[in-house]
Design a protein around this motif. Sequence first.
Motif, PDB file in Angstrom:
ATOM      1  N   ASP A   1       0.818  -1.214   0.000  1.00 16.15           N
ATOM      2  CA  ASP A   1       0.000   0.000   0.000  1.00 16.15           C
ATOM      3  C   ASP A   1       0.851   1.264   0.000  1.00 16.15           C
ATOM      4  N   ASP A   2       2.048   1.199   0.640  1.00 19.18           N
ATOM      5  CA  ASP A   2       2.889   2.393   0.699  1.00 19.18           C
ATOM      6  C   ASP A   2       3.398   2.803  -0.681  1.00 19.18           C
ATOM      7  N   MET A   3       3.552   1.829  -1.569  1.00 27.02           N
ATOM      8  CA  MET A   3       4.060   2.120  -2.902  1.00 27.02           C
ATOM      9  C   MET A   3       2.962   2.251  -3.944  1.00 27.02           C
ATOM     10  N   SER A   4       1.739   1.929  -3.571  1.00 30.09           N
ATOM     11  CA  SER A   4       0.668   1.923  -4.564  1.00 30.09           C
ATOM     12  C   SER A   4       0.433   3.317  -5.150  1.00 30.09           C
ATOM     13  N   GLY A   5       0.498   4.360  -4.312  1.00 25.12           N
ATOM     14  CA  GLY A   5       0.301   5.712  -4.818  1.00 25.12           C
ATOM     15  C   GLY A   5       1.394   6.110  -5.788  1.00 25.12           C
ATOM     16  N   LEU A   6       2.635   5.729  -5.495  1.00 26.15           N
ATOM     17  CA  LEU A   6       3.749   6.030  -6.384  1.00 26.15           C
ATOM     18  C   LEU A   6       3.575   5.332  -7.725  1.00 26.15           C
ATOM     19  N   VAL A   7       3.186   4.053  -7.668  1.00 26.09           N
ATOM     20  CA  VAL A   7       2.999   3.292  -8.903  1.00 26.09           C
ATOM     21  C   VAL A   7       1.890   3.907  -9.743  1.00 26.09           C
ATOM     22  N   GLN A   8       0.825   4.315  -9.117  1.00 25.10           N
ATOM     23  CA  GLN A   8      -0.281   4.918  -9.853  1.00 25.10           C
ATOM     24  C   GLN A   8       0.134   6.226 -10.512  1.00 25.10           C
ATOM     25  N   ASP A   9       0.946   7.010  -9.801  1.00 23.06           N
ATOM     26  CA  ASP A   9       1.402   8.275 -10.377  1.00 23.06           C
ATOM     27  C   ASP A   9       2.245   8.031 -11.623  1.00 23.06           C
ATOM     28  N   VAL A  10       3.199   7.082 -11.523  1.00 18.86           N
ATOM     29  CA  VAL A  10       4.081   6.816 -12.656  1.00 18.86           C
ATOM     30  C   VAL A  10       3.320   6.152 -13.794  1.00 18.86           C
ATOM     31  N   ALA A  11       2.447   5.200 -13.441  1.00 19.77           N
ATOM     32  CA  ALA A  11       1.687   4.506 -14.484  1.00 19.77           C
ATOM     33  C   ALA A  11       0.708   5.439 -15.182  1.00 19.77           C
ATOM     34  N   GLY A  12       0.253   6.450 -14.475  1.00 18.08           N
ATOM     35  CA  GLY A  12      -0.686   7.379 -15.087  1.00 18.08           C
ATOM     36  C   GLY A  12      -0.043   8.310 -16.076  1.00 18.08           C
ATOM     37  N   ASN A  13       1.255   8.629 -15.898  1.00 19.47           N
ATOM     38  CA  ASN A  13       1.932   9.518 -16.833  1.00 19.47           C
ATOM     39  C   ASN A  13       3.432   9.270 -16.776  1.00 19.47           C
ATOM     40  N   SER A  14       4.058   9.254 -17.933  1.00 23.42           N
ATOM     41  CA  SER A  14       5.480   8.927 -18.017  1.00 23.42           C
ATOM     42  C   SER A  14       6.366   9.992 -17.386  1.00 23.42           C
ATOM     43  N   LEU A  15       5.919  11.240 -17.344  1.00 15.64           N
ATOM     44  CA  LEU A  15       6.756  12.308 -16.807  1.00 15.64           C
ATOM     45  C   LEU A  15       7.024  12.147 -15.320  1.00 15.64           C
ATOM     46  N   MET A  16       6.148  11.464 -14.627  1.00 15.90           N
ATOM     47  CA  MET A  16       6.326  11.323 -13.186  1.00 15.90           C
ATOM     48  C   MET A  16       7.543  10.477 -12.834  1.00 15.90           C
ATOM     49  N   LEU A  17       8.029   9.660 -13.761  1.00 13.31           N
ATOM     50  CA  LEU A  17       9.210   8.848 -13.473  1.00 13.31           C
ATOM     51  C   LEU A  17      10.433   9.727 -13.226  1.00 13.31           C
ATOM     52  N   THR A  18      10.476  10.896 -13.846  1.00 17.47           N
ATOM     53  CA  THR A  18      11.596  11.814 -13.616  1.00 17.47           C
ATOM     54  C   THR A  18      11.638  12.283 -12.170  1.00 17.47           C
ATOM     55  N   PHE A  19      10.507  12.675 -11.637  1.00 18.86           N
ATOM     56  CA  PHE A  19      10.458  13.144 -10.248  1.00 18.86           C
ATOM     57  C   PHE A  19      10.712  12.003  -9.269  1.00 18.86           C
ATOM     58  N   VAL A  20      10.230  10.794  -9.601  1.00 23.04           N
ATOM     59  CA  VAL A  20      10.496   9.635  -8.746  1.00 23.04           C
ATOM     60  C   VAL A  20      11.989   9.317  -8.739  1.00 23.04           C
TER      61      VAL A  20
END
Length: 326
Positions: free
Chosen positions: A102-121
């Motif tokens: 559950d702690d990583m689910s929000g992060l995964v959803q952010d990245v999976a929703g848009n490719s640009l979020m991988l840069t911030f991660v």
Amino acid sequence: MSTGEDPGAGGARTATLGPRRTPGLVPVTETMRTTERHEPEPAPAAPPEPAGRATWAFWRLLGSELGLTFRRPRNLVMLSVLAVVPVVVGVALRMFGSSTDDDMSGLVQDVAGNSLMLTFVSFSFLVLLLMPVAVSVVAGDSIAGEAGGGTLRYLLAAPAGRTRLLAIKYLNAVVYAYAVTAVVALSALVTGLVLFPAGDVTLLSGTTVPLTDGLLRIAISVGYVGAGMAALAAVALALSVFTEVSIGAIAGTVVLVIVCQVLRAIPELGSIAPYLLPTRFTNFDAVLRSPIDVAALRDGLLTFGAYIVLFGSIAWARFSGKDITS
């Protein structure tokens, strides 16, 4: 027995002849008084170096330093490792995202929703340790490495001056710091575009912005994180002028970063956390809010500037008066 010559006359004849002449030379009678009277004239002062020539020499030396830095295998390996990490993170999130807790689910959803979020991660993972290590290696080796290799004296023998040499070494470290930041961002951006969909970006505040706006926010975060690494380079440079062993300056900078992170984790020391350099490294997430949290970025940049001025002054004060023996 008499020769018929009058000694007195001979002495008079000798006196009238005067000093013996050397063929081709004019005799000059010089006494101690005339020597003291005619002191040698001082040598004329060397003309000042033209401003244009000094500027050209500065940029030529900086270009040479940058060439050495970006041709060194060690530095290229560090850039390659930093470029691989976003790829590994992206592949892991793509393959194992469904099985995360559950702690990583929000992060995964952010990245999976848009490719640009991988840069911030990727910045979140790397800005607290691996990126500082890479910058510390180059900045910590700048002066100490030259002293340990016995080449610092030869660099100072050139008419570059200590201040100019120190500025060149620091600017070289700053360029490498921004190269580290750009490599991480570019690798994460390309990986994200390949593995995840591109489109409108949902920010942390819940607002959705277009793709072009998201790219602009990435550019702002690159500039901000690069400034933070430049401030860390000033710390490493200051440590580098105090030793002739480059590993000492590198290790000292990395230990300082780790100690600051430990201090941040202690709740009782929360009052000093805003003044610790690593605390400001993660302020780049201010671009993920709508509107952008300009105050957070401004405070971080002011902190970076203060560190650059403080440790840059320490490095200059030490290096300008240091007795170079190696």
